[in-house]
Design an enzyme around this catalytic site. Structure first.
Site, PDB file in Angstrom:
ATOM      1  CD  GLU A  44       6.733  -5.099  -5.487  1.00 36.19           C
ATOM      2  OE1 GLU A  44       6.049  -5.500  -4.515  1.00 36.19           O
ATOM      3  OE2 GLU A  44       7.658  -4.267  -5.362  1.00 36.19           O
ATOM      4  NE  ARG A  48      -0.582  -6.342  -1.539  1.00 33.46           N
ATOM      5  CZ  ARG A  48      -0.326  -5.134  -1.062  1.00 33.46           C
ATOM      6  NH1 ARG A  48      -1.231  -4.174  -1.209  1.00 33.46           N
ATOM      7  NH2 ARG A  48       0.807  -4.879  -0.443  1.00 33.46           N
ATOM      8  CB  THR A  72       2.280  -9.446  -1.811  1.00 33.15           C
ATOM      9  OG1 THR A  72       2.064  -8.102  -2.260  1.00 33.15           O
ATOM     10  CG2 THR A  72       1.537  -9.607  -0.488  1.00 33.15           C
ATOM     11  CE  LYS A 132       7.934  -3.787  -0.086  1.00 35.23           C
ATOM     12  NZ  LYS A 132       6.824  -4.621  -0.576  1.00 35.23           N
TER      13      LYS A 132
END
Length: 213
Positions: A44, A48, A72, A132
């Protein structure tokens, strides 16, 4: 995007998913190779950094056997950009109403972030089969997920946040945890220094943890 069957097969083979923040697009290919050499089947990449989308694209092209996801994901723009970059799966830290609306138009692998029983029940009712759990350690850790396994045995989780080589097995031993996300497998310094061998070694060690070795 790959289907959920492919995702489940990949994480069953290596149930620790590296959750990485990559700052340089040039790191994509050697990073993908290092992870594959270490036995990783998925990764993953968090959105960011400015390089994240290019990293996803290049890693996906470099190693076809590596499932490359985008983490994210917090907006409709993130969803669209990640899919255009070739992400095999999407991971969110949480789920706002607007984000849920954006996610609902896609049939691929989506792991929405939850931190409570009510959120987990709501996301499951909306059709999300793997959730998650984030931030895992701060939100109650393995004890919390163990408590959920009784009343909610039909839900599967991938806890992320505060997972380490020392506590990963606490999570992976639970019946409702199919994988964990870990950021320790490739650090910023290791990538900056081109220490791909160290990353491969840590990936191998993570695979052993995942298999209970």
């Amino acid at each position: 995007m790959k289907n959920m069957t492919a995702f489940r097969a990949a994480i069953e083979a290596a149930p620790i998913v590296p959750v990485l923040t990559v700052h340089e697009a040039a790191h994509a290919e050697p990073l993908a190779e290092a992870l594959i050499k270490g036995g990783m089947t998925s990764v993953e990449i968090t959105l960011r950094t400015p390089a994240a989308l290019e990293v996803i694209r290049r890693m996906s092209e470099a190693q076809k056997d590596l499932l490359v996801g985008a983490g994210t994901i917090i907006s409709e723009g993130d969803v669209d950009a990640a899919l255009k970059a070739g992400s095999d799966f999407l991971v969110t830290p949480g789920t706002s109403p607007l984000l849920l609306e954006a996610l609902s138009s896609h049939d691929g692998i989506i792991l929405p972030g939850v931190a409570s029983a009510s959120e987990a029940m709501a996301r499951f009712d909306e059709g999300y089969g793997v959730l998650k759990f984030f931030p895992a350690e701060a939100a109650g850790g393995a004890k919390f997920l163990k408590a959920l396994a009784g009343p909610l045995p039909h839900m599967d989780f991938m806890p992320t946040g505060g997972i380490t080589p020392q506590n990963a097995s606490d999570y992976l031993g639970l019946p409702n945890v199919i994988a964990v996300g870990g950021s320790w497998i490739a650090t910023k310094d290791e990538m900056a220094n081109g220490d791909w061998a160290a990353i491969t070694d840590k990936a191998r060690d993570a695979v052993k943890i995942g298999r209970g070795a």
